[in-house]
Write an enzyme that holds these catalytic residues in place. Structure first.
Site, PDB file in Angstrom:
ATOM      1  N   GLY A   1       8.415   9.153   2.199  1.00  0.00           N
ATOM      2  CA  GLY A   1       8.737   7.913   1.521  1.00  0.00           C
ATOM      3  C   GLY A   1       7.438   7.365   0.968  1.00  0.00           C
ATOM      4  N   CYS A   2       7.495   6.351   0.102  1.00  0.00           N
ATOM      5  CA  CYS A   2       6.258   5.976  -0.554  1.00  0.00           C
ATOM      6  C   CYS A   2       6.289   4.595  -1.152  1.00  0.00           C
ATOM      7  CB  CYS A   2       5.951   6.904  -1.716  1.00  0.00           C
ATOM      8  SG  CYS A   2       6.213   8.589  -1.392  1.00  0.00           S
ATOM      9  N   ALA A   3       5.078   4.198  -1.548  1.00  0.00           N
ATOM     10  CA  ALA A   3       4.897   3.076  -2.448  1.00  0.00           C
ATOM     11  C   ALA A   3       4.183   3.618  -3.674  1.00  0.00           C
ATOM     12  CB  ALA A   3       4.045   2.017  -1.777  1.00  0.00           C
TER      13      ALA A   3
END
Lengths: 363, 532, 246
Positions: free
Chosen positions: A11-13
């Site tokens: 998952g990420c920003a």
């Protein structure tokens, strides 16, 4: 266990800023922006890419390499010397930073392909550099090219993005466009090459989400000679842009539409010209379509492109402030970078938003 | 001729329930059921279309004359027609429990076949597909689903696309700018659009009845998919459905003229089929009635022999010659498909077919069905579709020509799970023959070659074909396609995909269970428990 | 009349030109310098089209053709009249293998010799009766699987001792008639056929055909007719009935 041996969902920003007037600014704004989304990362990967940061060498290919052994560096430099004229070779400046673990050796080279290659193949510079990157990353153990464009550079490693920025002294670079990534891998990649952005030539990609169509996207690219070392979605996305836009010459807008194809029910309602265009895109590039959740920022010289998946399973916000256009996973990250925004909007499912340098601006 | 052969099935009539209506006796085309007294049978025949007053007489006689239905077990093929249609539910069919001395090597069917051949001296004939205990790779592959890191999608409420095109694709597209936006510059090869990645496999009128053909055509139109004429021509009754029909050109060239070629939406050259790779066909003259004659364009009652090879194709460049002959004859407006049986060197062969100019390749695995084939060929020649498909898709990708052709996989596809797995292995679409016949009533008795099909499917006898109502059969086919399509959407949703092209060739979404290393390698999949 | 110089022209362009002209009402074609262009006449349907070919046309000449008449001034290659439906092809020379495969109607005349598997799987249907006349000799498998129609093999001008036809003559034949000018060696016959003498109805069919042949090729009818003819017909319409066990 390292990236490439297994496929690690993450998952990420993500976040990006461009000055459409081409005004250069240092890496602090993008660092504030990505750091604001600390909760979306877990300290196992952070990275940045800056465009316009090497004006002194603007026409040369800036190669960023990481080495795990001295031997890897020797082998790579020997190979590099054979195929390129090296105008400058130096370690990438870093500083000791709490929160950033042991780094590989980090070097950069400003190079130009030698006119006559050993294999006598007649290639343009981009193909030449691409082949070099594929060879080093695929064949020289312990060496990894993580940036290979002109007047731009990728900086990334294992750690939270803010710590990585400090480690690479990003406040000392000035660029007109910055993109960043904070990663939440489900496993420990333990390898700096696995962090994002991922780039080839001037192209860099950051991405949030897990592409559910990865399996066929990968096999599709392999048919065209791409070697997917990292097993990451970002790599697939970067190569798809490379294949469709650079090699096949499909206009950028349509590349985006091929990757996030409109639904058949909509295509059926289009007028004839559009219907022909999109039916052909889906028939021919069906295996390139990205399915599943993602929001992406793709950057290349002078352009920043945001793209959302077909049914908007991941967030993506855009904003404008003066000559700055921003994109990111959260509105707060945009405000953290530039303060109050003149305008803020969400991009819709399957929609792309392109921010470009203004007409006539050179960098 | 009974010889040494014991009956395979025992038919039990519950005489307590039986009201001696005579349905079963009239219905069994194999003659397995009779009234014990012949006189009774005659009375029944006289009165079967009886008027009301005669009917009363008939009922009176029935009450007073003692008679009962008896079975000739030898003739029963377990087609269940009598069982299904007995109004009293008085009939049951069981396998003959006759004990054979247990012998792992000499199974009862081996013994029975030897007795049969010892009595007749001929080749054993059979119908349908390979029914032997070969390992099923479909049953040892499982699909993936999304959990947490990427979301599954709810197909009931979110878009889910199954539309599929069959035809050749260029590697890249060219566009030019127009006043209203980009205009497609590349001229695409002709293609056929399917609303779901399924087609009906080639089955000829002759092998199956006209009503069966009509049902397939009607269902294909209703579902937006294709039926395939097989090598038996196109009956005029099917003309209204021609936009959903692939016409076949096989070695016997039956029913083929320019009009036939132009009517279909695609033309298929049939080289081989999974049930009988390398073997020709033979429609016996007794099945060539007036209508079959008209459709195949051969005289009534003459044998229709399809040679083993096409005699204008002895080599790959000859195939190319025929492909382009058909393209010339149809003025390059229709995709040309080539159907082959899955054999050992299928990958290289398919690559050659793609290079020969085919737009679609159909690969038929060794479980594929047929109306008639030598049993020894059906059961011992060819390879599983799973392996063949994986090998072909791999090879075409290695050669960089996967885009040039669409792949259709067939041969024993039993449910939408098999369809999804075939697509994940690399198929663009899946062809179903046996499953479609089962939907129409087929019980897989494997006696198609006798022409006695009680269900009116694999027969030309008017009293039998009349039993298959094409409208009703089409409805059952539409239901089947709809059911499988819904299930495919369910599977795609679980995989987090909303378009079938994202599953196509995505081997990462498959895992093997209980397969050997080399099986996994050929299939190009990982073992269950091994992550991405 | 449309005259096309086919020299160096790809078949696809040549045939497209012909089809376009047919669509515009053209009926007469002369194709010069033809050498290897495939599919000439393939799929053409109108009965009033006439095509004259100067040179050697490529394979599958007149495949799936239904109506037109083609004259070839030169030899022809393989696959002439493949699955042909109606029309006529007259070749002023020799021709190759697999002529008239699956042919259902129309006529093929070949002045010289033909190759292997000629007339294979020819069939007839109602008033459609394919006819193939060969002036010279034929290779093996002449009339294999033949289901209908008429094959005529004349063996004219052949050197002494040269066989009229190759081995397996009429093998698998289950319909139609093969007329032979001369007697083949019985050991070369397919097991499904037998030799018979011609009766009146045979001659009623054959004589006009031989006259037509002589007209095309400038032969003396009396010479062609004046030899020992025989015919080959299948002994069973169900040659394979007893091979199978139900």
């Amino acid at each position: 266990m390292r990236e490439g041996m297994v496929r690690i969902p993450s998952g990420c920003a993500i976040s990006g800023i461009i000055s459409t007037k081409g005004i250069r600014f240092n890496g602090e704004a993008i660092t504030r922006s990505i750091a604001c989304m600390h909760e979306r990362a877990n300290g196992l990967g952070g990275g940045f890419v800056g465009y316009g940061i090497y004006p002194a060498y603007r026409d040369l290919y800036a190669l960023h390499l990481m080495y795990e052994t001295a031997q890897a560096r020797t082998d790579t430099e020997e190979y590099l010397g054979r195929h390129f004229t090296v105008h400058q070779a130096e370690p990438i400046p870093t500083r000791k930073t709490a929160g950033v673990g042991e780094a590989p050796m980090l070097w950069r080279y400003f190079v130009w392909p030698k006119e006559e290659s050993e294999d006598g193949a007649d290639r343009d510079g981009d193909d030449y550099v691409t082949a070099f990157v594929m060879t080093v990353n695929g064949r020289i153990p312990g060496a990894f090219v993580f940036s290979s464009g002109r007047n731009m550079g990728v900086f990334k490693g294992v750690g939270f993005p803010a710590d990585i920025a400090r480690f690479f002294r990003l406040e000392e670079y000035e660029g007109y466009m910055w993109v960043s990534h904070g990663r939440f891998p489900t496993n420990t990649p333990g390898w700096w090459g696995g962090a994002h952005p991922l780039g080839i030539l001037d192209w860099s990609v950051v991405h949030n989400g897990e592409v559910s169509s990865y399996g066929i996207n990968k096999r599709y690219l392999e048919m065209f000679g791409y070697c997917l070392e990292l097993q990451t979605d970002t790599e697939v996305i970067a190569y798809l842009f490379d294949l469709l836009h650079r090699r096949h010459g499909v206009p950028l807008d349509l590349v985006c539409r091929a990757l996030t194809a409109p639904f058949w029910k909509d295509i059926d309602r289009y007028e004839e010209r559009e219907r022909a265009v999109y039916t052909a895109l889906r028939r021919v590039y069906g295996s390139a379509m990205l399915n599943g959740p993602f929001s992406i920022i793709v950057a290349f010289n002078g352009t920043m492109l945001g793209l959302n998946d077909r049914i908007k399973l991941r967030p993506m916000v855009c904003g404008r402030k003066d000559h700055f256009i921003l994109m990111g996973s959260e509105e707060s990250a945009l405000r953290e970078a530039v303060g109050d925004l003149d305008a803020v909007w969400n991009i819709r499912a399957g929609e792309r938003f392109i921010a470009r340098l203004e007409e006539g601006v050179t960098v | 001729m009974r010889g040494y052969l014991p009956p395979e099935y025992l038919v039990h009539i519950d005489h307590g329930k039986c009201r001696r209506c005579g349905n079963c006796v009239r219905n069994c085309a194999f003659g397995a059921l009779q009234f014990e007294h012949g006189a009774w049978q005659q009375i029944m025949r006289i009165f079967q279309h009886g008027q009301d007053d005669l009917q009363q007489v008939f009922d009176k006689i029935k009450e007073n004359v003692p008679d009962r239905v008896v079975a000739d077990h030898h003739k029963c093929v377990q087609c269940h027609y009598c069982v299904t249609h007995c109004p009293e539910g008085a009939i049951s069919v069981q396998p003959n429990p006759l004990a054979y001395r247990g012998n792992y090597h000499w199974q009862p069917h081996h013994l029975k076949n030897i007795w049969l051949q010892a009595e007749t001296g001929g080749k054993l004939l059979t119908g349908a597909g390979n029914d032997k205990t070969y390992f099923s790779y479909f049953d040892h592959m499982v699909l993936d689903a999304c959990q947490v890191t990427n979301p599954s999608i709810d197909p009931l409420r979110e878009p889910m696309e199954l539309r599929t095109y069959l035809g050749s694709r260029p590697d890249a597209l060219e566009f030019e700018s127009g006043p209203d936006g980009p205009v497609l510059k590349t001229k695409l090869a002709p293609a056929v659009r399917l609303e779901t990645p399924l087609v009906f496999a080639g089955m000829s009128y002759g092998a199956v009845s006209l009503n069966a053909h009509k049902a397939l055509a009607m269902a294909a139109k209703a579902c937006g998919i294709l039926m395939n004429t097989g090598e038996g021509g196109l009956h005029t009754d099917l003309y209204p459905y021609a936009d959903w029909i692939m016409v076949q050109v096989a070695s016997g060239r039956f029913g083929i003229d320019p009009d036939y070629l132009r009517r279909g939406v695609a033309v298929e050259i049939k080289i081989g089929q999974g049930a009988k790779p390398g073997i020709g066909g033979h429609l016996p003259g007794e099945k060539v009635d007036e209508e079959v004659s008209r459709t195949r364009m051969i005289p009534v009652g003459s044998d229709a022999l399809s040679p083993a090879p096409h005699h204008d194709i002895y080599s790959i460049e000859d195939l190319s010659q025929l492909i382009y002959a058909l393209k010339e004859a149809t003025e390059y407006t229709k995709p040309v498909a080539v159907k082959i049986a899955a054999v050992h060197n299928v990958a290289a062969i398919a690559s050659g077919i793609a290079r020969a100019g085919a737009d679609i390749i159909t690969i038929d695995g060794f479980r594929g069905g047929t109306g008639a084939t030598p049993l020894i060929i059906r059961d011992h020649v060819g390879i599983p579709i799973e392996m063949a498909l994986a090998a072909v898709d791999d090879r075409l990708r290695q050669e960089g020509i996967r885009n040039r052709v669409s792949l259709v996989a067939s041969g024993g596809i039993r449910h939408s799970g098999d369809v999804a797995k075939a697509i994940a292995l690399g198929a663009d679409a899946v062809a179903i023959g046996t499953a479609a016949l089962i939907a129409m009533g087929c019980r897989l008795c494997q006696k198609c070659y006798t022409g006695n099909c009680n269900w009116g499917i694999a027969t030309q006898k008017p009293e039998l074909t009349a039993r298959l109502d094409p409208e009703r059969a089409a409805e059952r086919l539409v239901n089947l396609i709809r059911g499988w399509s819904l299930e495919l959407k369910e599977i795609l949703g679980a995989l987090g995909l909303n378009a079938v092209e994202s599953l196509r060739g995505s081997r990462l979404r498959l895992r093997g269970i209980g397969l050997s290393e080399s099986d996994l390698r050929v299939l190009g999949i990982k073992n269950a428990g091994v992550g991405a | 009349m449309l005259r096309i110089d086919a020299g160096g022209l790809h078949y696809r362009l040549l045939n497209q030109q012909i089809r376009d002209a047919v669509r515009n009402g053209e009926t007469e074609f002369v194709l010069d310098n033809v050498n290897g262009q495939r599919y000439i006449g393939t799929g053409l349907e109108s009965a009033n089209i006439r095509i004259t070919i100067n040179g050697v046309p490529g394979n599958d000449l007149a495949a799936f053709m239904s109506g037109p008449e083609i004259t070839v001034w030169g030899n022809a290659q393989d696959g002439v009249g493949n699955t042909m439906n109606a029309g006529k092809v007259v070749v002023h020379g020799a021709a190759g293998d697999v002529l008239g495969y699956g042919m259902r109607g129309g006529k093929l005349f070949i002045r010289g010799n033909v190759g292997y598997r000629v007339g294979i799987h020819m069939k007839e249907y109602r008033d459609m009766m394919p006819v193939l006349v060969v002036g010279g000799t034929a290779g093996a498998f002449f009339g294999e699987y033949m289901a209908g129609g008429r094959l005529v093999l004349l063996g004219l001008d052949r050197p002494d001792g040269a066989p009229l036809a190759g081995d397996y003559l009429g093998t698998g034949m289950h319909g139609g008639v093969i007329y032979l000018r001369g007697r083949p060696d019985e050991s070369t016959l397919g097991k499904e056929v037998k030799l018979f003498d011609l009766d009146e109805s045979d001659w009623a069919f054959l004589e006009p055909l031989l006259e037509e042949f002589c007209r095309y090729y400038g032969r003396e009818f009396a010479e062609v007719r004046g030899a020992d003819f025989c015919k080959l017909i299948p002994v069973s319409h169900r040659p394979y009935g007893r091979l199978y066990t139900p």
